[in-house]
Design an enzyme around this catalytic site. Structure first.
Site, PDB file in Angstrom:
ATOM      1  N   ASP A 172     -12.870   4.018  -5.533  1.00  0.00           N
ATOM      2  CA  ASP A 172     -12.438   2.995  -4.559  1.00  0.00           C
ATOM      3  C   ASP A 172     -11.164   1.941  -5.103  1.00  0.00           C
ATOM      4  O   ASP A 172     -11.831   1.573  -6.455  1.00  0.00           O
ATOM      5  CB  ASP A 172     -13.695   2.142  -3.980  1.00  0.00           C
ATOM      6  CG  ASP A 172     -13.425   1.881  -2.835  1.00  0.00           C
ATOM      7  OD1 ASP A 172     -12.284   1.589  -2.399  1.00  0.00           O
ATOM      8  OD2 ASP A 172     -14.574   1.742  -1.740  1.00  0.00           O
ATOM      9  N   TYR A 208      33.526   7.056 -20.482  1.00  0.00           N
ATOM     10  CA  TYR A 208      34.367   5.899 -21.057  1.00  0.00           C
ATOM     11  C   TYR A 208      34.308   4.726 -20.183  1.00  0.00           C
ATOM     12  O   TYR A 208      33.174   3.858 -20.601  1.00  0.00           O
ATOM     13  CB  TYR A 208      35.822   6.098 -21.193  1.00  0.00           C
ATOM     14  CG  TYR A 208      36.809   5.148 -21.538  1.00  0.00           C
ATOM     15  CD1 TYR A 208      36.674   4.661 -22.950  1.00  0.00           C
ATOM     16  CD2 TYR A 208      37.412   4.251 -20.652  1.00  0.00           C
ATOM     17  CE1 TYR A 208      37.322   3.484 -23.381  1.00  0.00           C
ATOM     18  CE2 TYR A 208      38.278   3.156 -21.121  1.00  0.00           C
ATOM     19  CZ  TYR A 208      37.959   2.889 -22.450  1.00  0.00           C
ATOM     20  OH  TYR A 208      38.893   1.790 -22.875  1.00  0.00           O
ATOM     21  N   ASP A 258       0.771  -1.492   0.060  1.00  0.00           N
ATOM     22  CA  ASP A 258       0.029  -0.017  -0.075  1.00  0.00           C
ATOM     23  C   ASP A 258       0.701   1.190   0.013  1.00  0.00           C
ATOM     24  O   ASP A 258       1.794   1.181   0.208  1.00  0.00           O
ATOM     25  CB  ASP A 258      -1.223   0.015   1.071  1.00  0.00           C
ATOM     26  CG  ASP A 258      -2.326   0.370   0.673  1.00  0.00           C
ATOM     27  OD1 ASP A 258      -2.394   0.742  -0.432  1.00  0.00           O
ATOM     28  OD2 ASP A 258      -3.275   0.493   1.263  1.00  0.00           O
ATOM     29  N   HIS A 262      -3.357  -0.992  -2.670  1.00  0.00           N
ATOM     30  CA  HIS A 262      -4.774  -1.472  -2.548  1.00  0.00           C
ATOM     31  C   HIS A 262      -5.590  -0.231  -2.954  1.00  0.00           C
ATOM     32  O   HIS A 262      -6.991  -0.580  -2.892  1.00  0.00           O
ATOM     33  CB  HIS A 262      -5.053  -1.650  -1.000  1.00  0.00           C
ATOM     34  CG  HIS A 262      -4.434  -2.986  -0.563  1.00  0.00           C
ATOM     35  ND1 HIS A 262      -4.998  -4.201  -0.221  1.00  0.00           N
ATOM     36  CD2 HIS A 262      -2.950  -3.383  -0.308  1.00  0.00           C
ATOM     37  CE1 HIS A 262      -4.226  -5.173  -0.021  1.00  0.00           C
ATOM     38  NE2 HIS A 262      -2.952  -4.502   0.070  1.00  0.00           N
TER      39      HIS A 262
END
Ligand code: ADQ
Length: 740
Positions: free
Chosen positions: A374, A496, A148, A172
């Site tokens: 949601d 380089y 989360d 989530h």
């Protein structure tokens, strides 16, 4: 061993979970620490997993813990490791950055997001502490699963310490589109943190696509959309959609067992169950219900809205404001429609037990789930699992992740109050057969795609083979550079060591491969391309190593420049440092022990400690830095080495500017396209100078931040780039000198 058997073995490997909260919250009472289960979708989803599989859960326990106090419960089948936070950290990391900046922004509610650099700094520090706790607990042989938005930077800390760990992340909440995510002042840092993982999971495909857009556009990462892979520096990350499920049978049996609810028997019930959060659309739900009573008075006295809201984040002002708004709104609607023995809305502001919740779900006629945004929404799924008797109807916002898979619901747009009211009416008047067939299909899917199957699919993916993109090829370079180069001349700047040849344990061993020589030659012989090699090596040294007189060379990080078409340049202040550099070299010489050695490069010098044992290195490095600083020189980190540079305000960025101005005049950017490829910290000055003016590439590990526009994984990718540049169409262009 069969493939299946192999997966089973892998899945038995230890799992370390990290999330903001432990699965319980501790509160200090007069009797000591009191333990309460945490509410919320994440805990609901993960606790059963660890209960079943064992492992370690790293998280914040919700309060401080005193010496001698233990937090693990007797008989608990997994370990819990607390990350302790001070009050200020809780405020800044959790309440402010996580919940007032990231939460609203990730839900596309931009006007609610508040950013403060002090919150960000604390968030970064706390994320690092979570990472350290994971490293202390985590097992490199196992899977580390970080959860989360509170912990977006934690994967980077873990990766630094456990480079081979299987590191997975799940978000989530939604991942918003590029135009929204980039409003975060630290968007690139957050994306880089997440990309330390091998696997990143989202609930639905559109969030995963948004993430791919962001890493491509904000970080310049290489993205393969069909395979959902991201290549950033030397790491490839798989991005997948894994819609979370619920413990279906658990809820189903709770619903079967729960006693009936006397209070829900008289009227038909429209049920709302939410955390009290502005993303959940609770005021919109109440307004839609009010509208239903206006538009369809036949439902008055026959239908009740039962809204259960669990208190949440009440330390944050917006949440207290929402609580006030809801109290007023419920009061208003009830005042308007209530009769002697009927109140249209019953509003419970509290948490209820799962048993009670299951009974409420089971007995409700309708579940009205109306989030404005949601990630998934577990309430919708729990309602379906509990429909064990006469089936009800699920009315679900199309803006919840759950609406992607739960096709048989009645979908609403919660912003459309009238539309929602009409759909609610339709749900209340739906015939028995339709209710049954919709609910049967929903239940079948949720039963199959339950929490266990989510966890198994995610962990199988995390345990599976590491992803790899096909090597960079023409189509990638065409996509990145085709339009940019157009019909322009090209000034190509290349570091380089580490860019044209792999780093070795001694500079003398870093030689160009014949393949690299070939593609470099193909670019160098084109009349529309000029190459400058910009290196920390001494000028003669780098010229010898490349061995082509037709290029420009900038040695000692650009303090000395020479080569084709360039008047010799040596920074005017260098004369003051010839003697002092010799003295510094002598002083440092006493630290040339245990495999360390000094490379004298004229005005600059390098203290190499690659061969020194880890135990001895720290002390030697510290002493070397002190000697360098005491001599008035700057100490700069290089690959297993420290560079001592005279304190002249000059770096690779200025050297590039000098070359471009000399070759193409002050308005160089109108006449030439510039590409710069470098692999170390000293190239960052050039990346910064060229930002917006050139196409810049940083080669190698993705662990360090860079100002370069894009990354290349390794020297081989540089070779492929030069190969493409050497073969691109040739355009006749005027002589550079005449363009001035
Ligand atoms: P949440 O925002 O917390 O989760 P959600 O998915 O709805 O949202 O889960 C809420 C959980 O809390 C459910 O299990 C529900 O039963 C419980 N709950 C709600 N109200 C309650 C009450 N009054 N009493 C007791 N329990 C209550 C985040 C994301 C979601 C995502 C989940 C899981 O925001 O989009 O679905 O994580 O990934």
């Amino acid at each position: 061993m069969s493939e299946d058997a192999d997966t089973t073995v892998q899945l038995k490997c230890p799992i370390t979970v990290a999330s903001n909260r432990l699965p319980f919250t501790l509160a200090r009472t007069a009797n000591g620490l009191e333990r309460r289960s945490s509410t919320g979708g994440l805990v609901a989803a993960l606790e059963p997993v660890l209960r079943k599989r064992g492992g370690t859960w790293v998280g914040w326990p919700g309060t401080e813990i005193r010496d001698g106090e233990t937090i693990s419960k007797k008989g608990q089948p997994y370990r819990t490791t607390p990350v302790l936070l001070t009050d200020t950290e809780v405020n800044r990391y959790y309440h402010s950055f996580s919940n007032r900046a990231l939460w609203p922004l990730l839900h596309s509610m931009t006007e609610r997001a508040r950013f403060d650099v002090r919150d960000w700094t604390t968030y970064a520090r706390v994320n690092e502490r979570f990472g350290e706790a994971v490293v202390a607990e985590g097992d490199e042989a196992g899977i580390i699963w970080i959860h989360d938005y509170h912990l977006m930077l934690t994967p980077a800390t873990v990766r630094r310490e456990l480079p081979d760990a299987r590191l997975a992340y799940f978000l989530h909440v939604p991942f918003p589109p590029y135009d929204i995510f980039r409003l975060i002042p630290w968007d690139r840092e957050l994306l880089r943190g997440m990309l330390a993982c091998d696997l990143i999971g989202f609930h639905v495909r559109s969030y995963a696509r948004n993430f791919l857009d962001c890493v491509e556009r904000s970080l310049g990462a290489r993205v393969h959309r069909d395979e959902m892979l991201v290549e950033y520096g030397d790491r490839t990350t798989r991005v997948e959609d894994h819609p979370i499920g619920i413990e279906f049978s658990h809820f189903e049996s709770l619903a079967v067992a729960a006693p009936s609810q006397p209070e829900t028997q008289r009227e038909r019930v429209v049920l709302g169950v939410d955390r009290l959060d502005y993303t959940k659309g609770i005021p919109e739900k109440i307004r839609a219900f009010e509208r239903l009573l206006e538009l369809h008075p036949e439902h008055r006295e026959k239908v009740t809205l039962l809204q259960v809201a669990v208190p949440s984040r009440s330390q944050v002002a917006e949440y207290r404001e929402l609580k006030r708004e809801l109290d007023e709104l419920v009061g208003r609607v009830n005042g308007r429609f209530a009769s002697a023995d009927w109140s249209p809305i019953r509003y419970l502001y509290r948490s209820v037990t799962q048993q009670r919740l299951a009974a409420l779900y089971r007995d409700a006629d309708i579940a009205l789930v109306t989030p404005l945004r949601d990630g998934m929404n577990l309430v919708a799924k729990e309602f379906v699992a509990c429909q064990v008797a006469d089936p009800g109807v699920l009315v679900l916002s199309k803006l919840a992740g759950a609406a992607n898979t739960m096709r048989e619901v009645l979908r609403v747009n919660p912003y459309d109050i009238d539309g929602t009211a009409e759909i609610l009416h339709r749900a209340l008047t739906m015939d028995d057969a339709e209710r049954r067939s919709r609910m049967t299909a929903l239940r079948k899917r949720e039963k199959r795609d339950d929490l266990d199957s989510w966890v198994t699919a995610f962990l199988e993916s995390a345990a599976g083979a590491r992803a790899a993109l096909v090597p960079l090829g023409d189509s990638d370079f065409e996509f990145w550079l085709g339009e940019f180069l157009g019909r322009y001349r090209l000034a190509l700047f290349l570091d380089y060591d580490g860019t044209l040849c792999p780093l070795t344990d001694h500079p003398s061993k870093a030689v160009l491969s014949s393949e690299m020589r070939e593609v470099l030659g193909a670019c160098a012989t084109r009349s529309d391309t000029e190459i400058a090699i910009v290196s920390g090596r001494a000028l003669d040294d780098v010229r010898d190593m490349v061995g082509r007189p037709d290029l420009i060379y900038a040695g000692n990080h650009g303090l000395q420049i020479d080569g084709a078409g360039m008047p010799h340049f040596a920074h005017e202040d260098l004369v003051h440092y010839q003697e002092r550099s010799k003295e510094l070299c002598e002083d440092l010489d006493k630290l040339a022990v245990q495999g360390a050695w000094i490379e004298a490069k004229g005005p600059t010098l390098t203290y190499h400690y690659r061969a020194v044992s880890e135990s001895a290195a720290e002390k030697l490095i510290g002493e070397a830095r002190k000697i360098i600083r005491d001599a008035g020189y700057q100490d700069c980190d290089a690959h297993s080495a420290i560079e001592a540079r005279p304190p002249i305000g000059w770096d690779k960025g200025r050297a590039v500017r000098h070359i471009l101005r000399t070759r193409y005049g002050p308005a160089w950017s109108e006449h030439v396209r510039v590409i710069y490829v470098g692999d170390d910290q000293t190239d960052e000055d050039a990346f910064r100078f060229l930002a917006g003016l050139a196409s810049t590439f940083r080669v190698g590990s993705a662990d360090t931040a860079t100002a370069a526009r894009r990354r290349l994984p390794d020297v081989e990718a540089v070779r492929a780039l030069l190969d493409w540049l050497g073969r691109r169409p040739q355009y006749p262009e005027p002589d550079p000198q005449s363009a001035r």
